[in-house]
Structures are given as structure tokens and as C-alpha cells.
Design a protein around this motif. Structure first.
Motif, PDB file in Angstrom:
ATOM      1  N   VAL A 134       0.823  -1.207   0.000  1.00  0.00           N
ATOM      2  CA  VAL A 134       0.000   0.000   0.000  1.00  0.00           C
ATOM      3  C   VAL A 134       0.859   1.260   0.000  1.00  0.00           C
ATOM      4  O   VAL A 134       0.551   2.245  -0.683  1.00  0.00           O
ATOM      5  CB  VAL A 134      -0.948  -0.009   1.220  1.00  0.00           C
ATOM      6  N   LEU A 135       1.959   1.241   0.750  1.00  0.00           N
ATOM      7  CA  LEU A 135       2.779   2.450   0.895  1.00  0.00           C
ATOM      8  C   LEU A 135       3.674   2.715  -0.308  1.00  0.00           C
ATOM      9  O   LEU A 135       4.015   3.868  -0.582  1.00  0.00           O
ATOM     10  CB  LEU A 135       3.635   2.345   2.159  1.00  0.00           C
ATOM     11  N   THR A 136       4.074   1.674  -1.041  1.00  0.00           N
ATOM     12  CA  THR A 136       4.986   1.880  -2.175  1.00  0.00           C
ATOM     13  C   THR A 136       4.433   2.872  -3.196  1.00  0.00           C
ATOM     14  O   THR A 136       5.107   3.850  -3.540  1.00  0.00           O
ATOM     15  CB  THR A 136       5.321   0.534  -2.850  1.00  0.00           C
ATOM     16  N   PRO A 137       3.225   2.681  -3.720  1.00  0.00           N
ATOM     17  CA  PRO A 137       2.720   3.665  -4.698  1.00  0.00           C
ATOM     18  C   PRO A 137       2.473   5.039  -4.078  1.00  0.00           C
ATOM     19  O   PRO A 137       2.619   6.059  -4.763  1.00  0.00           O
ATOM     20  CB  PRO A 137       1.424   3.036  -5.211  1.00  0.00           C
ATOM     21  N   LEU A 138       2.102   5.080  -2.792  1.00  0.00           N
ATOM     22  CA  LEU A 138       1.886   6.368  -2.138  1.00  0.00           C
ATOM     23  C   LEU A 138       3.195   7.138  -1.993  1.00  0.00           C
ATOM     24  O   LEU A 138       3.268   8.334  -2.295  1.00  0.00           O
ATOM     25  CB  LEU A 138       1.230   6.163  -0.767  1.00  0.00           C
ATOM     26  N   PHE A 139       4.236   6.454  -1.528  1.00  0.00           N
ATOM     27  CA  PHE A 139       5.542   7.100  -1.402  1.00  0.00           C
ATOM     28  C   PHE A 139       6.061   7.553  -2.765  1.00  0.00           C
ATOM     29  O   PHE A 139       6.624   8.638  -2.909  1.00  0.00           O
ATOM     30  CB  PHE A 139       6.547   6.156  -0.753  1.00  0.00           C
ATOM     31  N   ALA A 140       5.881   6.700  -3.782  1.00  0.00           N
ATOM     32  CA  ALA A 140       6.363   7.045  -5.126  1.00  0.00           C
ATOM     33  C   ALA A 140       5.646   8.270  -5.679  1.00  0.00           C
ATOM     34  O   ALA A 140       6.229   9.053  -6.439  1.00  0.00           O
ATOM     35  CB  ALA A 140       6.167   5.855  -6.064  1.00  0.00           C
ATOM     36  N   LEU A 141       4.386   8.457  -5.286  1.00  0.00           N
ATOM     37  CA  LEU A 141       3.615   9.604  -5.757  1.00  0.00           C
ATOM     38  C   LEU A 141       3.926  10.874  -4.967  1.00  0.00           C
ATOM     39  O   LEU A 141       4.086  11.962  -5.539  1.00  0.00           O
ATOM     40  CB  LEU A 141       2.118   9.284  -5.660  1.00  0.00           C
ATOM     41  N   ILE A 142       4.061  10.743  -3.645  1.00  0.00           N
ATOM     42  CA  ILE A 142       4.184  11.914  -2.776  1.00  0.00           C
ATOM     43  C   ILE A 142       5.640  12.362  -2.602  1.00  0.00           C
ATOM     44  O   ILE A 142       5.932  13.557  -2.624  1.00  0.00           O
ATOM     45  CB  ILE A 142       3.553  11.609  -1.392  1.00  0.00           C
ATOM     46  N   VAL A 143       6.550  11.392  -2.403  1.00  0.00           N
ATOM     47  CA  VAL A 143       7.965  11.741  -2.161  1.00  0.00           C
ATOM     48  C   VAL A 143       8.872  10.972  -3.133  1.00  0.00           C
ATOM     49  O   VAL A 143       9.718  10.175  -2.714  1.00  0.00           O
ATOM     50  CB  VAL A 143       8.370  11.473  -0.694  1.00  0.00           C
ATOM     51  N   VAL A 171       6.542   3.141 -19.191  1.00  0.00           N
ATOM     52  CA  VAL A 171       6.881   4.320 -18.402  1.00  0.00           C
ATOM     53  C   VAL A 171       5.738   5.335 -18.431  1.00  0.00           C
ATOM     54  O   VAL A 171       5.247   5.722 -19.502  1.00  0.00           O
ATOM     55  CB  VAL A 171       8.185   4.974 -18.922  1.00  0.00           C
ATOM     56  N   GLY A 172       5.294   5.735 -17.236  1.00  0.00           N
ATOM     57  CA  GLY A 172       4.251   6.753 -17.125  1.00  0.00           C
ATOM     58  C   GLY A 172       2.859   6.270 -17.456  1.00  0.00           C
ATOM     59  O   GLY A 172       1.930   7.074 -17.555  1.00  0.00           O
ATOM     60  N   ALA A 173       2.674   4.950 -17.599  1.00  0.00           N
ATOM     61  CA  ALA A 173       1.365   4.438 -18.007  1.00  0.00           C
ATOM     62  C   ALA A 173       0.321   4.578 -16.904  1.00  0.00           C
ATOM     63  O   ALA A 173      -0.867   4.719 -17.187  1.00  0.00           O
ATOM     64  CB  ALA A 173       1.480   2.971 -18.433  1.00  0.00           C
ATOM     65  N   THR A 174       0.750   4.530 -15.640  1.00  0.00           N
ATOM     66  CA  THR A 174      -0.186   4.610 -14.522  1.00  0.00           C
ATOM     67  C   THR A 174       0.290   5.642 -13.510  1.00  0.00           C
ATOM     68  O   THR A 174       1.497   5.839 -13.326  1.00  0.00           O
ATOM     69  CB  THR A 174      -0.331   3.246 -13.818  1.00  0.00           C
ATOM     70  N   LEU A 175      -0.655   6.265 -12.841  1.00  0.00           N
ATOM     71  CA  LEU A 175      -0.320   7.224 -11.796  1.00  0.00           C
ATOM     72  C   LEU A 175       0.233   6.510 -10.574  1.00  0.00           C
ATOM     73  O   LEU A 175       1.233   6.926  -9.982  1.00  0.00           O
ATOM     74  CB  LEU A 175      -1.567   8.031 -11.418  1.00  0.00           C
ATOM     75  N   PHE A 176      -0.411   5.402 -10.202  1.00  0.00           N
ATOM     76  CA  PHE A 176       0.031   4.621  -9.053  1.00  0.00           C
ATOM     77  C   PHE A 176       0.928   3.475  -9.538  1.00  0.00           C
ATOM     78  O   PHE A 176       0.507   2.671 -10.372  1.00  0.00           O
ATOM     79  CB  PHE A 176      -1.168   4.069  -8.280  1.00  0.00           C
ATOM     80  N   LYS A 177       2.129   3.434  -9.021  1.00  0.00           N
ATOM     81  CA  LYS A 177       3.090   2.409  -9.430  1.00  0.00           C
ATOM     82  C   LYS A 177       2.724   1.061  -8.817  1.00  0.00           C
ATOM     83  O   LYS A 177       2.160   0.989  -7.723  1.00  0.00           O
ATOM     84  CB  LYS A 177       4.506   2.800  -9.008  1.00  0.00           C
ATOM     85  N   ARG A 178       3.070   0.003  -9.512  1.00  0.00           N
ATOM     86  CA  ARG A 178       2.775  -1.353  -9.036  1.00  0.00           C
ATOM     87  C   ARG A 178       3.897  -1.844  -8.125  1.00  0.00           C
ATOM     88  O   ARG A 178       5.037  -1.978  -8.565  1.00  0.00           O
ATOM     89  CB  ARG A 178       2.617  -2.309 -10.216  1.00  0.00           C
ATOM     90  N   PRO A 179       3.616  -2.142  -6.874  1.00  0.00           N
ATOM     91  CA  PRO A 179       4.678  -2.565  -5.950  1.00  0.00           C
ATOM     92  C   PRO A 179       5.193  -3.959  -6.280  1.00  0.00           C
ATOM     93  O   PRO A 179       4.419  -4.860  -6.624  1.00  0.00           O
ATOM     94  CB  PRO A 179       3.984  -2.542  -4.584  1.00  0.00           C
ATOM     95  N   ASP A 180       6.502  -4.131  -6.162  1.00  0.00           N
ATOM     96  CA  ASP A 180       7.129  -5.436  -6.380  1.00  0.00           C
ATOM     97  C   ASP A 180       7.339  -6.211  -5.090  1.00  0.00           C
ATOM     98  O   ASP A 180       7.605  -7.410  -5.129  1.00  0.00           O
ATOM     99  CB  ASP A 180       8.494  -5.264  -7.059  1.00  0.00           C
ATOM    100  N   GLY A 181       7.272  -5.517  -3.942  1.00  0.00           N
ATOM    101  CA  GLY A 181       7.607  -6.178  -2.688  1.00  0.00           C
ATOM    102  C   GLY A 181       9.055  -6.620  -2.699  1.00  0.00           C
ATOM    103  O   GLY A 181       9.939  -5.926  -3.200  1.00  0.00           O
TER     104      GLY A 181
END
Length: 424
Positions: A134-143, A171-181
């Protein structure tokens, strides 16, 4: 209660906690071996799994009668792999049998634990992974400035502390990145996140927070297979609740349930449309190629398969591969197969492959039994992980034989009955 008793109780509690953490460490290492992780060599993970498992369980336990069917299957597997591979493939055989051994060791460690022990051991680490997703795409978007990039096998990965990691197919296809864990692959990550959701829905006291966290985590991976499993788990949970609820509860659930499930159904539908008709339609074409080509390879050697050597798969696939798709020659000639079920069948043939699948359906590690089997097998249609330790532990549990003890032995044995030997 005297001071000595209190100290003894605290000491025992500390030992129990240390044992729990060691079991969880072995399980975590087995999970890392059962994903796409490439940065940590498999050999140290294998040694860690075996060392901890054998500290809990005498390794000779794996040679007792209840493991007999598993060893027969493994002997048959090496026989058909040698026949189908037409040579003794040392490296591929060692890799597969090290995974088999790790899966057996994990199974032996849990075979005498009480019911639900493995779910409890998994819960804390899988909850961490859910936060990670959950945090990976949020961090990638915010910071995004916190993230750095590195190259691995011609793919650029972006990471923060090597915990919050993602890579972009387009590249740039989605706003929220897909986390790989920890796995370098969202499709692998979703397997363990859906197992976390399974545990939250069926094996623990219901928690809205945990179920919501698990749901958001699976959705964050944007995996089509993950979305299908998510819907399957919710449908079964919904049906089971209707069967046990009171009359007024049933009425409320019948009215409110579909409204609450609507966002999940909408997400699954959107994800499916994107993968088949949107920007990510290339992924669906690649999966179709893997399925059709893999089945063609299966039919070349349906009884024995072609063994575990991927070079032999590439050779056969080049001859019989499915060509009616818009994929590059490089993708078609050097692409490993992503379908775990097909990989199973073309490696060891249809007869033994069906034994593995039947064993998965009989697994005794989690309940509801068939639902967990469905989760695993559906996941394997998009990830070639069926010969990895964590999945093998589940599959092998379905081959355990129930052994009878003499009445005197039963009376003298103080251990509780095996959690894995309980009838469903």
C-alpha cells in the motif's frame, strides 16, 4: 506464586517467543525462495531454511512412513525428468531437488504443530508486506525524491531502502506504481497478499482493518490474476456468512453486501479490460503465447515431459511455438514460460503433473482446503512457481499418509495430534 515459578514462566515465554521468531525466519526464507527475488543468492536461503527446520525437527522424520508417498513421487519425478530430458541435467536437477528438500523440511517443521500455527506464523510477516504494497505507490507519488534506481537483467527498478520497490512495464502508463515487494514482480507479490487476505477472512477473528488493508494491498499490485483471486475469496466469504448468519443478518447482508463489493468488482473489471484491451494488452498476448506454446511442448512429450533444463524448453519451443501473435522474435525464442501449470506438465509429463495437481487439491495446511488450493493453482497460471519451497510445502501436505499407532503407543504419546492429519 513464588519468585522461582514467575522466573521459570518468563524464561519459558522468552524461549517460546524465540522459537516463534526462528520458525517465522525459516518460513520467510522459504517465501523468498518461492518468488522472483534475485538480489539474494538462493544457496544461503536454502541453508537457512534447512538449518532452522532441522533444529526444530529431526531430519530423519522426513523418512517416516507418512512421507512415503512424497518420496515415491520425487523418485518418479527424477526418473521421468531423466527420460524426458534425454540426459542427466546436473544443474537443473540440483536446483529442483534443493527446492524439493526445502519444501519437505518446512512441511516436517509444521506437521506436528497445532492447527492454525502456520497461519499465525505467516500473519505478522504478511501484514508487513501488505503495508509495503500500500505504501509503495503512495511514497512514489508523494515523495519520489526518496527513490533511487538500479538496473537488473535489462530492467530498471526504482526503490526506497530496497523495501518499497517498483518497476514500470510502460513508463508513465499509470499514476500509481505497481509494488514489487521483495519479489521483483507484482504478480508474485499478489500471491502472498491474497494469502494474507485468506488468513484474515477465514482463519482469524474478523478485523475490518486487516481485511481492508489486505484488499487494498492486492489491488495495489494491479494484477489480473490477483484481482480474480480477490473476487473469489470475497464471494466464498460472502456465501459462508450467509449460510451461518441469522435471518435479520442475512437480510442486511443481501442488501448491503453487493453495495460493499461493488468497488472490488469494478476494480477487477477495469483491470481485466486494461490487460486485454488497454495499454497493457501486450501482457495478455505474452500470457497467451506462453499457454499455447507450453501446451504444444507438452504434447511433444506428454508422458515424460522434457525435464527441467530451460535450454531444452527453448529448443523445443522454437520448433513448435505459437506464432499467431504480434510478439518480437526475441520474445518468442528467449522467453521463459510464465504459466506454472504448463511448466509442471511439460517438465515431468501429464501423468505425474496430474499427481502434483491432485495433491494440491488435497492440501492440509490451510482451511477451507479447496479454497486455498484454488488460490495457489490459479496463481500458478501466471507465475511458474510450483517447484518452489513454499508452494511445494502446501502441495506435499496433500500426499501425507495417515499412519496408525498401536493403542499402547497412543496412550504413551503426550504430543497433540498433527495439525495436518486432521480430517476436513
Amino acid at each position: 506464586m513464588d519468585a522461582v515459578t514467575i522466573r521459570a514462566g518468563k524464561s519459558q515465554a522468552m524461549r517460546d517467543m524465540a522459537a516463534l521468531r526462528m520458525r517465522q525466519l525459516a518460513l520467510f526464507a522459504g517465501i523468498l525462495m518461492s518468488g522472483g527475488l534475485q538480489t539474494i543468492p538462493r544457496e544461503p536461503l536454502l541453508v537457512l531454511v534447512l538449518a532452522i527446520c532441522f533444529a526444530f525437527t529431526n531430519p530423519l522424520r522426513m523418512f517416516k512412513a507418512e512421507f512415503g508417498a512424497i518420496w515415491i513421487l520425487l523418485l518418479a519425478t527424477v526418473a521421468v525428468a531423466l527420460l524426458g530430458g534425454q540426459s542427466f541435467q546436473v544443474a537443473p536437477m540440483l536446483i529442483r531437488y534443493s527446492n524439493f528438500l526445502a519444501g519437505l523440511a518446512l512441511l516436517a517443521m509444521y506437521i506436528d504443530r497445532r492447527p492454525g500455527a502456520i497461519a499465525e506464523d505467516l500473519y505478522i510477516m504478511l501484514k508487513f508486506m501488505a503495508f509495503q504494497a500500500v505504501l509503495t505507490p503512495l511514497f512514489a507519488l508523494i515523495v519520489p525524491q526518496l527513490f533511487t534506481t538500479f538496473m537488473y537483467k535489462n530492467t530498471i527498478y526504482t526503490t526506497f531502502l530496497y523495501i518499497f520497490t517498483y518497476h514500470e512495464f510502460i513508463v508513465g502508463a499509470t499514476l500509481f506504481k505497481r509494488p514489487d515487494g521483495f519479489f521483483f514482480e507484482p504478480g508474485v507479490f499478489q500471491i502472498y497478499l491474497n494469502i494474507f487476505l485468506f488468513i484474515c477472512l477465514f482463519l482469524r477473528r474478523f478485523s475490518y482493518f486487516d481485511v481492508g488493508l489486505a484488499t487494498l494491498a492486492v489491488m495495489a499490485t494491479q494484477s489480473t490474476t490477483g484481482a480474480a483471486i480477490l473476487v473469489m475469496l470475497y464471494c466464498v466469504a460472502y456465501w459462508r456468512f450467509l449460510k451461518t448468519a441469522g435471518r435479520m443478518q442475512k437480510l442486511a447482508v443481501l442488501i448491503v453486501g453487493p453495495i460493499l463489493l461493488l468497488p472490488i468488482a469494478t476494480y477487477a473489471t477495469y483491470n481485466l479490460a486494461e490487460k486485454f484491451y488497454g495499454e497493457f494488452s501486450g501482457s495478455a498476448e505474452a500470457r497467451e503465447y506462453d499457454l499455447r506454446t507450453g501446451l504444444n511442448v507438452v504434447m511433444e512429450n506428454p508422458l515424460t515431459g522434457i525435464g527441467f533444463d530451460y535450454e531444452r524448453y527453448f529448443d523445443v519451443a522454437q520448433e513448435v511455438g505459437y506464432r499467431d501473435l504480434d510478439l518480437s522474435d526475441e520474445n518468442m525464442t528467449e522467453r521463459s514460460n510464465s504459466n506454472g501449470i504448463v511448466t509442471l506438465l511439460y517438465s515431468i509429463g501429464i501423468p505425474l503433473g496430474l499427481v502434483f495437481l491432485w495433491s494440491a487439491l488435497r492440501q492440509r495446511m490451510f482451511r477451507p482446503r479447496l479454497l486455498m488450493a484454488g488460490l495457489v493453482l490459479l496463481s500458478m497460471t501466471s507465475e511458474p512457481l510450483i517447484f518452489t519451497p513454499f508452494i511445494l510445502m502446501i502441495v506435499f501436505s496433500g500426499l501425507l499418509l495417515k499412519t496408525r499407532k498401536a493403542p499402547q503407543a497412543r496412550a504413551a504419546t503426550a504430543r497433540p495430534r498433527s495439525a495436518l492429519a486432521v480430517r476436513s
